[in-house]
Design a protein around this motif. Structure first.
Motif, short mmCIF file in Angstrom:
data_model
loop_
_atom_site.label_atom_id
_atom_site.label_comp_id
_atom_site.label_asym_id
_atom_site.label_seq_id
_atom_site.Cartn_x
_atom_site.Cartn_y
_atom_site.Cartn_z
N ARG A 96 0.81 -1.30 -0.04
CA ARG A 96 -0.06 0.01 0.08
C ARG A 96 0.95 1.16 0.01
O ARG A 96 2.11 1.11 -0.04
N TYR A 97 0.30 2.34 -0.19
CA TYR A 97 0.91 3.56 -0.37
C TYR A 97 0.54 4.43 1.16
O TYR A 97 -0.35 4.39 1.65
N THR A 98 1.50 5.18 1.60
CA THR A 98 1.33 5.99 2.73
C THR A 98 2.18 7.27 2.70
O THR A 98 3.31 7.24 2.07
N THR A 99 1.83 8.20 3.73
CA THR A 99 2.42 9.70 3.75
C THR A 99 3.00 9.67 5.00
O THR A 99 3.92 10.39 5.33
N ARG A 100 2.92 8.53 5.80
CA ARG A 100 3.40 8.73 7.29
C ARG A 100 5.17 8.44 7.31
O ARG A 100 5.44 7.54 6.12
N PRO A 101 5.90 8.82 8.14
CA PRO A 101 7.33 8.60 7.92
C PRO A 101 7.73 6.81 8.11
O PRO A 101 6.88 6.44 8.69
N ILE A 102 8.62 6.81 7.30
CA ILE A 102 9.19 5.32 7.51
C ILE A 102 9.81 5.15 8.80
O ILE A 102 10.37 6.12 9.59
N ARG A 103 9.65 4.13 9.47
CA ARG A 103 10.29 3.47 10.73
C ARG A 103 11.62 2.94 10.37
O ARG A 103 11.87 2.46 9.16
N ASP A 104 12.42 2.92 11.29
CA ASP A 104 13.51 2.40 11.26
C ASP A 104 13.66 1.06 10.80
O ASP A 104 14.73 0.65 10.16
N ASP A 105 12.70 0.20 11.17
CA ASP A 105 12.89 -1.27 10.71
C ASP A 105 11.93 -1.59 9.32
O ASP A 105 11.98 -2.83 8.95
N GLU A 161 1.35 13.29 15.22
CA GLU A 161 2.58 13.81 14.44
C GLU A 161 2.12 14.42 13.20
O GLU A 161 2.92 14.89 12.32
N GLY A 162 0.59 14.41 12.92
CA GLY A 162 0.01 14.91 11.72
C GLY A 162 -0.70 14.40 11.11
O GLY A 162 -1.28 13.23 11.64
N LEU A 163 -1.19 14.58 9.90
CA LEU A 163 -2.05 13.89 9.05
C LEU A 163 -1.40 12.94 8.08
O LEU A 163 -0.70 13.30 7.37
N TRP A 164 -1.69 11.66 8.25
CA TRP A 164 -1.21 10.44 7.53
C TRP A 164 -2.23 9.99 6.48
O TRP A 164 -3.31 9.74 6.93
N TYR A 165 -1.90 9.69 5.38
CA TYR A 165 -2.77 8.91 4.51
C TYR A 165 -2.33 7.58 4.10
O TYR A 165 -1.27 7.38 4.00
#
Length: 181
Positions: free
Chosen positions: A30-39, A73-77
């Protein structure tokens, strides 16, 4: 197509990863705008894109389903490409929200089996803490999930329990068994 739904920290991502790694499944990413996590890895966990890119894809009819979340942390899609669902087969696995399931069912997508991965609140809170989420974010996630997942089990074909005391190999066995593999 195997569709997994479940509240935050119910284990759906870990289950999907195990199915891909050891049981011949392939992920629908899927697609997302949230920040990538370390793992996480780009284009494996998600296609991480900017909000502007996401909105452009929405406007171009790229997604079969999408949702936004207001976080601390904001709006994520999050969204799923139409093409990926069209190309899905019995070995495809995807994680969706209850609204994503409703959207697919409203579009009469037939080639899917929905498994609800159920974890109790004790398990969820423990996993979120272990993952490093802060108290305020844990409360936000759990209260949002209480609303978003109200009656979600009714959307599922079957339920698989994945609580703190459950052995992971038994959970995977139950997922495969309930999926018919």
């Amino acid at each position: 197509m195997l569709v997994l739904i479940g509240k935050s920290a119910s284990g759906k991502t870990t289950i999907a990863q195990e199915l891909v790694k050891k049981h011949g499944f392939h992920s629908i990413v899927r697609y997302t705008t949230r920040p990538i996590r370390d793992d996480e890895t780009q284009d494996v966990a998600y296609h991480f894109i900017t909000t502007d890119e996401f909105i452009e894809k929405v406007n171009n009819g790229f997604f079969i389903e999408w949702k936004d979340y207001v976080t601390n942390e904001g709006l994520w899609y999050y969204g799923t490409a139409i093409e990926d669902i069209k190309n899905a087969d019995k070995d495809s696995v995807i994680i969706l929200t209850p609204q994503g399931i409703r959207d697919l069912k409203n579009l009469s997508i037939k080639n899917m089996t929905v498994l609800y991965i159920y974890s109790n609140n004790f398990t969820i809170e423990h996993r979120l803490e272990k993952r490093g989420d802060k108290g305020e974010e844990i409360c936000r996630r759990m209260s949002t999930d209480a609303v978003d997942f109200k009656n979600a089990e009714l959307l599922a074909d079957k339920i698989v329990y994945n609580n703190y005391s459950d052995k992971f190999e038994n959970v995977i066995h139950n997922v495969l068994w309930r999926y018919g593999r």
